[in-house]
Write an enzyme that holds these catalytic residues in place. Structure first.
Site, PDB file in Angstrom:
ATOM      1  N   LYS A 193       0.854  -1.184   0.000  1.00 16.16           N
ATOM      2  CA  LYS A 193       0.000   0.000   0.000  1.00 16.16           C
ATOM      3  C   LYS A 193       0.890   1.235   0.000  1.00 16.16           C
ATOM      4  CE  LYS A 193      -1.631   2.808   2.850  1.00 16.16           C
ATOM      5  NZ  LYS A 193      -1.451   3.949   1.921  1.00 16.16           N
ATOM      6  N   GLU A 223      10.009   0.993  10.273  1.00 17.56           N
ATOM      7  CA  GLU A 223      11.014   2.026   9.963  1.00 17.56           C
ATOM      8  C   GLU A 223      10.331   3.362  10.211  1.00 17.56           C
ATOM      9  OE1 GLU A 223      14.126   1.498   9.121  1.00 17.56           O
ATOM     10  OE2 GLU A 223      14.051  -0.654   8.750  1.00 17.56           O
ATOM     11  N   ARG A 264      19.013  16.899   1.320  1.00 12.65           N
ATOM     12  CA  ARG A 264      18.640  15.808   0.418  1.00 12.65           C
ATOM     13  C   ARG A 264      17.135  15.639   0.501  1.00 12.65           C
ATOM     14  NH1 ARG A 264      18.955  10.081   1.897  1.00 12.65           N
ATOM     15  NH2 ARG A 264      18.657   8.837   0.036  1.00 12.65           N
ATOM     16  N   CYS A 301      13.791  10.796   6.547  1.00  6.87           N
ATOM     17  CA  CYS A 301      13.751  10.366   7.955  1.00  6.87           C
ATOM     18  C   CYS A 301      15.114  10.521   8.614  1.00  6.87           C
ATOM     19  CB  CYS A 301      13.273   8.923   8.034  1.00  6.87           C
ATOM     20  SG  CYS A 301      14.229   7.851   6.962  1.00  6.87           S
ATOM     21  N   GLU A 328      10.437  16.127  14.275  1.00  7.73           N
ATOM     22  CA  GLU A 328      10.954  16.102  12.904  1.00  7.73           C
ATOM     23  C   GLU A 328      10.535  17.356  12.140  1.00  7.73           C
ATOM     24  OE1 GLU A 328       9.319  12.401  11.353  1.00  7.73           O
ATOM     25  OE2 GLU A 328      11.249  11.993  10.444  1.00  7.73           O
TER      26      GLU A 328
HETATM   27  P1  NAD Z   1       2.694   8.422   7.566  1.00  9.40           P
HETATM   28  O1  NAD Z   1       2.963   7.630   8.810  1.00  9.40           O
HETATM   29  O2  NAD Z   1       1.664   9.463   7.627  1.00  9.40           O
HETATM   30  O3  NAD Z   1       2.268   7.457   6.377  1.00  9.40           O
HETATM   31  C1  NAD Z   1       3.074   6.381   5.934  1.00  9.40           C
HETATM   32  C2  NAD Z   1       2.183   5.368   5.230  1.00  9.40           C
HETATM   33  O4  NAD Z   1       1.269   4.847   6.175  1.00  9.40           O
HETATM   34  C3  NAD Z   1       1.333   5.932   4.088  1.00  9.40           C
HETATM   35  O5  NAD Z   1       1.207   4.942   3.100  1.00  9.40           O
HETATM   36  C4  NAD Z   1      -0.010   6.177   4.761  1.00  9.40           C
HETATM   37  O6  NAD Z   1      -1.092   6.153   3.864  1.00  9.40           O
HETATM   38  C5  NAD Z   1      -0.066   4.974   5.683  1.00  9.40           C
HETATM   39  N1  NAD Z   1      -0.949   5.108   6.834  1.00  9.40           N
HETATM   40  C6  NAD Z   1      -1.316   6.200   7.525  1.00  9.40           C
HETATM   41  N2  NAD Z   1      -2.154   5.855   8.527  1.00  9.40           N
HETATM   42  C7  NAD Z   1      -2.292   4.498   8.459  1.00  9.40           C
HETATM   43  C8  NAD Z   1      -3.014   3.534   9.213  1.00  9.40           C
HETATM   44  N3  NAD Z   1      -3.751   3.867  10.266  1.00  9.40           N
HETATM   45  N4  NAD Z   1      -2.930   2.239   8.837  1.00  9.40           N
HETATM   46  C9  NAD Z   1      -2.174   1.865   7.787  1.00  9.40           C
HETATM   47  N5  NAD Z   1      -1.459   2.721   7.043  1.00  9.40           N
HETATM   48  C10 NAD Z   1      -1.518   4.024   7.390  1.00  9.40           C
HETATM   49  O7  NAD Z   1       4.109   8.986   7.115  1.00  9.40           O
HETATM   50  P2  NAD Z   1       4.420   9.894   5.833  1.00  9.40           P
HETATM   51  O8  NAD Z   1       3.980  11.283   6.129  1.00  9.40           O
HETATM   52  O9  NAD Z   1       3.961   9.256   4.571  1.00  9.40           O
HETATM   53  O10 NAD Z   1       6.031   9.823   5.817  1.00  9.40           O
HETATM   54  C11 NAD Z   1       6.815  10.584   6.640  1.00  9.40           C
HETATM   55  C12 NAD Z   1       7.280   9.809   7.854  1.00  9.40           C
HETATM   56  O11 NAD Z   1       7.935   8.610   7.438  1.00  9.40           O
HETATM   57  C13 NAD Z   1       8.297  10.555   8.660  1.00  9.40           C
HETATM   58  O12 NAD Z   1       8.029  10.397  10.033  1.00  9.40           O
HETATM   59  C14 NAD Z   1       9.617   9.861   8.302  1.00  9.40           C
HETATM   60  O13 NAD Z   1      10.623   9.975   9.271  1.00  9.40           O
HETATM   61  C15 NAD Z   1       9.166   8.468   8.126  1.00  9.40           C
HETATM   62  N6  NAD Z   1      10.119   7.716   7.311  1.00  9.40           N
HETATM   63  C16 NAD Z   1      10.896   6.790   7.924  1.00  9.40           C
HETATM   64  C17 NAD Z   1      11.836   6.100   7.186  1.00  9.40           C
HETATM   65  C18 NAD Z   1      12.705   5.073   7.831  1.00  9.40           C
HETATM   66  O14 NAD Z   1      13.312   4.303   7.097  1.00  9.40           O
HETATM   67  N7  NAD Z   1      12.806   5.015   9.147  1.00  9.40           N
HETATM   68  C19 NAD Z   1      11.975   6.343   5.819  1.00  9.40           C
HETATM   69  C20 NAD Z   1      11.160   7.293   5.213  1.00  9.40           C
HETATM   70  C21 NAD Z   1      10.218   7.976   5.982  1.00  9.40           C
END
Ligand code: NAD
Length: 495
Positions: free
Chosen positions: A188, A264, A292, A298, A395
């Protein structure tokens, strides 16, 4: 400038040729005529629809993947490796198409999108190579009465949930090890950037990945999706990349079925620049670690701690680098900083800036959003950011460099570790002994030493503390999709 304002610089426009090229790539994906709109963050313009797949559709997809997975689990390691190699070759051959698509739906400058294609494809190549090394080993029982044969096999159907910031790499970093281990997947992608996943999964099919093995679910109701799908008995694994808050919710759901989970999650990376750092190297490294992906990473350097002896020179040089960035559409000829993912993110940048200034931070450059339909925020440097500022505790996820100053090594480490997050840290010093000691004391899963881009396919990427569980990339990334079992083989005493 004393507070968050409107930036009056002219934005670099998109090249019309590149927009046409990107639109042709989108046209080549079989998209519906209505559904959830995907928009270009640089203009707000609608670029395509993806289907809204409800819970029934998602559970049907679980069934299809599960069926396809039975045959896949029986393939030989070499067969799986060959399919992954073919997918890798196809991704490389379509670098330009994928890069244009990433920029159009996510906003990053084209050069960075090309970099993501290289970085993201490399996980597919790495796991093609790793597929033929599934691991396992052979041991003697301590009393000599048995041999222990340790076997590693596929964990089973894996649900993968990815964020919007690296639309290709976050998908390949999960799909490739899952396939290498012998697992089917349901992925997803984020609602904001689903097109890249749809496109590269179609390339996977063309490269020979069996029909049905990778299912893509697009939905605006992710909570409904995760509640239904993670509780389905056919699902054996969830791998999530995203915010810590959503990760916690998913872990709660996963606990019902004691589901194998990789998380992650978010970061709040400290970058420590010591007086004995090479100034140019430190500025290059912190600039890369901060800017970047427009700061939307993240592992972005969220808190930049600079020792007092080098601080003025460092801040001057970093300010100059930020001010020289050309902000505009990612498909523009000279753009080096694209838009933020949406208006909510740009508003958050303005609020964080206002908050830090009201608490005593000094604005050196930037500080404002652009008066434009897209979600642009100027590259910003704030010096003397107090530890109480919101941007020092959470963040930032945008192009704001937040500098704090320190005097002693112990003080810097204590401040760097004063957070519930533990994903990445950075150390800049020319003293090897100090570099290794500081790296040992930083409570993070990875440390960049004199460099700002530490991740690659061979590195076991992941966080400690509330930044997550499990690792992606490297041999460890394959283990996340394997069950470890053993056979105890009785032995007669040797004569
Ligand atoms: P997010 O948590 O809002 O969403 C991530 C994914 O989860 C999306 O596909 C979203 O649709 C889905 N999602 C949201 N609520 C959900 C639920 N209740 N059930 C299932 N899926 C759900 O994060 P974002 O805004 O897309 O990305 C940014 C975040 O991701 C930041 O906190 C960043 O640090 C983190 N991130 C971490 C890594 C890592 O490797 N640690 C890498 C990239 C991004």
């Amino acid at each position: 400038m004393t507070s968050a304002t409107v930036d009056t610089r002219t934005l670099v426009p998109a090249s019309t040729d590149r927009i046409t090229y990107a639109n042709n790539v989108i046209d080549s994906i079989a998209l519906p005529a209505s559904g959830t709109s995907v928009n270009d963050p640089a203009t707000g313009e609608h670029i395509g629809y993806v289907p809204e797949i409800d819970v029934t559709g998602a559970l049907e997809a679980v069934g299809v993947a599960d069926d396809a997975g039975r045959a896949w689990a029986r393939t030989t390691p070499r067969e799986r490796a060959n399919v992954l190699h073919a997918w890798y070759d196809t991704l490389v051959a379509h670098t330009e198409e994928i890069a244009h698509l990433i920029t159009r739906e996510m906003g990053k400058p084209l050069a960075e999108a090309r970099g993501e294609v290289k970085y993201g494809s490399d996980f597919v190549r790495w796991y093609a190579e790793q597929a033929v090394r599934p691991g396992g080993d052979f041991r003697d029982a301590p009393d000599g009465g048995a041999n222990i044969l340790v076997r590693r096999g596929p964990v089973g159907l894996a649900v993968l949930i990815t964020p919007w910031n690296f639309p290709l790499a976050m998908a390949t970093r999960k799909i490739a090890p899952a396939l290498a281990a012998g697992c089917p997947v349901v992925i997803k992608p984020a609602n904001l950037t689903p097109l890249t996943t749809l496109y590269v999964v179609e390339l996977a099919r063309q490269a020979g990945v069996p029909e049905g093995l990778i299912q893509v679910i697009t939905t605006e109701k992710p909570a409904d999706f995760s509640i239904a799908v993670l509780r389905d008995q056919r699902v054996r694994k969830v791998s999530f990349t995203g915010s810590t808050g959503v990760g916690r919710q998913l872990m709660a759901i996963a606990s019902d079925g004691v589901l194998r989970s990789s998380m992650e999650l978010g970061g709040n990376a400290p970058a420590l620049v010591f007086d004995d750092a090479d100034l140019e190297r430190a500025v290059d490294g912190v600039f890369a670690a901060k800017l970047r992906n427009g700061g939307q990473s993240c592992i972005a350097a969220n808190r930049i701690y600079v020792q007092s002896g080098i601080a003025d020179d460092f801040v001057d040089a970093l300010t100059e680098r930020l001010a020289a960035l050309e902000v505009g559409h990612g498909l523009g000829d000279s753009t080096t900083l694209g838009p933020l993912i949406d208006h909510r993110a740009a508003t958050k940048m303005a609020e964080l800036t206002r908050d830090a200034i009201s608490k005593g931070a000094q604005l050196r450059t930037g500080g404002g959003a652009f008066d434009a339909p897209g979600s642009f925020f100027a590259p910003t440097l704030l010096d003397h950011v107090p530890a109480s500022a919101d941007m020092a505790r959470s963040e930032i996820f945008g192009p704001i460099a937040a500098v704090q100053r320190f005097d002693t090594e112990d003080e810097a480490i204590a401040r760097a570790n004063d957070t519930e997050f533990g994903l990445a840290g950075y150390v800049f010093t020319e003293n090897l002994d100090r570099a290794l000691n500081v790296a040992d004391r930083l409570e993070t899963g990875l440390v960049g030493i004199n460099q700002g881009v530490p991740s690659n396919a061979a590195a076991p990427f992941g966080g400690i503390k509330q930044s997550g569980l499990g690792r992606e990339g490297s041999a460890e990334g394959l283990e996340e999709y394997q069950n470890v079992r053993f056979y105890n083989i009785a032995r007669r005493p040797s004569t």
